[in-house]
Design a protein around this motif. Sequence first.
Motif, short mmCIF file in Angstrom:
data_model
loop_
_atom_site.label_atom_id
_atom_site.label_comp_id
_atom_site.label_asym_id
_atom_site.label_seq_id
_atom_site.Cartn_x
_atom_site.Cartn_y
_atom_site.Cartn_z
N ASN A 65 24.26 58.43 44.11
CA ASN A 65 25.84 58.78 44.40
C ASN A 65 26.10 60.01 45.18
O ASN A 65 27.15 60.17 45.66
N ASP A 66 25.13 61.06 45.12
CA ASP A 66 25.52 62.24 45.86
C ASP A 66 25.60 61.93 47.46
O ASP A 66 25.96 62.65 48.27
N ARG A 75 28.27 66.87 40.62
CA ARG A 75 27.89 65.84 39.79
C ARG A 75 27.99 66.22 38.27
O ARG A 75 27.70 67.68 38.10
N TRP A 161 32.01 62.35 43.20
CA TRP A 161 31.90 62.89 41.85
C TRP A 161 33.11 63.34 41.34
O TRP A 161 33.44 63.34 40.04
#
Length: 177
Positions: A65-66, A75, A161
């Motif tokens: 997801n980063d 995050r 995020w």
Amino acid sequence: MTDMLADAPYGVLTEPATLTVVRVLPGPIERVWSYIIDGALRRQWLAAGAMEEKVGAPVTLTWRNDELTDPPGERPEGMGAEHSMTCEVIEIDPPRKLVISWGSTGGVTFTLSEKGDEVLLTLVHKRVEDPAVLLNVSAGWHAHVDVLEAKLRGTAAKPHWDNWAQLRTAYAERFAR
């Protein structure tokens, strides 16, 4: 369905433990389908992983997801840089429907239907029994579909995020009603 579109882009609980997300995306349908099926394209909004288009085929989804937005946002504590899960193709009808298993839940269904030049995506994640997991899943699907929509529209998505964290708070409020 009209009620769900009125709630868009928020997912709604269509059963006590089933989340339904409905979003209108720019077409054509084959393009949206490719972002669901093709691992390289899916990696840009959800998770990487080759997918054979046949019932019974395993698919290992790997989230990073980063890498979804630049910047990625902060995050949340407890969320790893990478996470993988093996699923199975349960049903497939290109370019309209894909059903895959999803961990200990009842699975995820992606349904696409043409609406002129646009495509109606209906995503249903069944039997997410744990309320905390349902909250994370709801914010997660919403944030990931936000990234997909931005990719398809050629716009920049919010930092993933940060968006997820804001959505998690919003879903907690919505589900408490």
